[in-house]
Structures are given as C-alpha cells and as structure tokens.
Design an enzyme around this catalytic site. Structure first.
Site, PDB file in Angstrom:
ATOM      1  N   GLU A 169     101.301 -14.755  61.882  1.00  0.00           N
ATOM      2  CA  GLU A 169     102.447 -15.613  62.181  1.00  0.00           C
ATOM      3  C   GLU A 169     103.131 -16.025  60.880  1.00  0.00           C
ATOM      4  OE1 GLU A 169     103.243 -19.788  64.656  1.00  0.00           O
ATOM      5  OE2 GLU A 169     101.279 -19.410  63.769  1.00  0.00           O
ATOM      6  N   CYS A 218     100.346 -17.631  68.349  1.00  0.00           N
ATOM      7  CA  CYS A 218      99.488 -18.761  67.990  1.00  0.00           C
ATOM      8  C   CYS A 218      99.209 -19.739  69.132  1.00  0.00           C
ATOM      9  CB  CYS A 218     100.082 -19.469  66.772  1.00  0.00           C
ATOM     10  SG  CYS A 218      98.876 -20.471  65.853  1.00  0.00           S
ATOM     11  N   LYS A 223     108.586 -17.852  70.168  1.00  0.00           N
ATOM     12  CA  LYS A 223     107.391 -18.616  70.537  1.00  0.00           C
ATOM     13  C   LYS A 223     107.715 -19.655  71.601  1.00  0.00           C
ATOM     14  CE  LYS A 223     103.690 -21.265  68.226  1.00  0.00           C
ATOM     15  NZ  LYS A 223     103.278 -21.807  66.902  1.00  0.00           N
TER      16      LYS A 223
END
Length: 264
Positions: free
Chosen positions: A43, A143, A109
């Site tokens: 990331e 994540c 995300k």
C-alpha cells in the site's frame, strides 16, 4: 488448466520519498524471474502511509503512474500496488493494476482507517474491482478493507460464477502491533471465500516511528499458509494452479450453501 505466477515484494519504504521508492522497486522487479506474471507491491508503495495528500498526491498522468506503465512494459509483467491520487478535487488511496500493454484499472480503498485519520484526508471508494488474467479472476482490496468480510464476500457460486473470484488480494501498511488480526483475518477470508488470499505488507518503521513486521502471506483456499515472512524484506514468487482451487471447491462445495446478501 491455467496457472498464474505471482511475485510478492515485501519491502521497507523510504518515508515520503518517491524517487528512492520507485528506484528500489525498479531494481527488485528487474531481478524477478521471467516466468513471473503479476507483481504485488505494498500500500502507498511510493510514499508510505502518508496523511499529506496535499503534498504528495499525483494525477493519473503523473510520475508514478508513468513509472508503473514503463516498468510493466519493460519487464512484461502486471504490477499492482496503491498510491496517493488526486482527482476532481478529492484525494484517493488508489490501487493501480497496470498491464504490460499500458491498460490500467484502479480500485479506490473503500474502508478508510479512521483510527489514523485517513478518513479526514481521503475519499472512500464505492466499487469493487475484479480483474482477469490468464483465466483467473482477482478481487483487489487495500489494507483496512480486510476487517470487513461483507465487502470481500464472494457474490456467486460455482454454478453461477458472476462475481465469483479466484484470488483475493490485499496490499497494506499494517503495523506490527496488530499483526495477529492481520494474519488471522487473511486466513479467515481464504476459508470463507474458498479462494487464494494474498496479503503484501511493508516492513520497518514509518515516519511516525510505527514498526511494521510485514507478515506478508500467501494462503490457500483451505486456509493453509503457503508462505509468510516477518521482520525482513523479502521477495517470493509462486505459481498457482487452477486445478488445485477447483478441486477444493468441488470436494467441499460450501459456497453453494452461502447466504445471499447485498450491500445497501
């Protein structure tokens, strides 16, 4: 049946230093075997998990996307990882999927890490991304998305394959102090979705002196750990065989009994 060779690169990151990060990944990618088809970076691989998008964000025509395009073409590999992107007055933690022919897909995300203030600096995405390569379908996430199983849940069955993926992939900057949830949830996502799960994390201290142990992992559809590495930089290449996945789903057809649901 088709196979897919994937390289996972677990690396320390130079804090908010794009030039040094891009150079180190260029060197690592150049050293990968020719058989590797997909390369997975952490990331925010060019900056670390920075909360200064005003300073470090780029457009999709910027330096880092251009580097991804050039590096993918030169090495004849798909490269994926997330970066900070500015678009329409908003900032995104955006995962890029760059193909050797220059075709690019992206995923923003969905779950922003409010505990660290990510939600105050970035805009959340609202669409999943499933990409296809060599007969495989990969669902790409970032994540903190790992903590939310509904977002990752298979949306098909072996008899109705719309939305059914083969590999669930996470790129991360996940701190060592929460490494137990990271490792446990990667296995859980593999078991409940009957899919391979890949998690590529960074190692080392970031600019806030938060230590990352990595624990990058490759998990099989039964939840078994194929590979996991802690506390040091590592590059791991593995070939997945589609028949192994299909054997698991045929022998244990649990997805046929899953509850239907939808995200409102």
């Amino acid at each position: 049946m088709s196979s897919l060779t994937i390289s996972l690169i677990q690396s320390n990151l130079y804090w908010e230093d794009k030039e040094r990060n891009l150079q180190q990944f260029a060197d690592k990618i150049a050293g990968l075997p020719a058989s590797s088809q997909v390369v997975v970076l952490p990331e925010m691989f060019s900056t670390g998990f920075s909360m200064q998008p005003e300073t470090f964000a780029e457009t999709m025509d910027g330096t880092t996307v251009a580097w991804l395009r050039q590096t993918a073409k030169a090495n004849r590999k798909i490269i994926t990882g997330s970066m900070i992107v500015a678009e329409d007055g908003q900032y995104y933690n955006r995962l890029i999927w760059m193909q050797p022919d220059g075709t690019c897909y992206h995923y923003d995300k969905r779950h922003l890490f409010g505990f660290a203030g990510e939600d105050r600096h970035y805009t959340a995405g609202d669409k999943r991304l499933i990409v296809r390569v060599n007969g495989w379908k990969l669902c790409l996430q970032v994540c903190y998305d790992l903590r939310f199983p509904v977002w990752a849940r298979q949306k098909g069955t072996p008899d109705s394959t719309d939305g059914l993926y083969d590999i669930l992939l996470y790129v991360a900057n996940w701190p060592q102090r929460r490494s137990l949830p990271w490792k446990t949830l990667l296995q859980a996502r593999a078991i409940e979705n009957q899919a391979y799960v890949i998690g590529v994390n960074r190692v080392g201290n970031d600019g806030n002196d938060i230590y990352h142990s990595g624990d990058s992992s490759l998990i099989d559809p039964l939840g078994n750990i194929i590979w996991q590495q802690a506390d040091e930089e590592a590059v791991y290449t593995h070939t997945l065989r589609k028949e192994d996945l299909e054997q698991v789903r045929s022998q244990f057809p649990f997805l046929n009994d899953a509850d239907p649901f939808m995200i409102l």
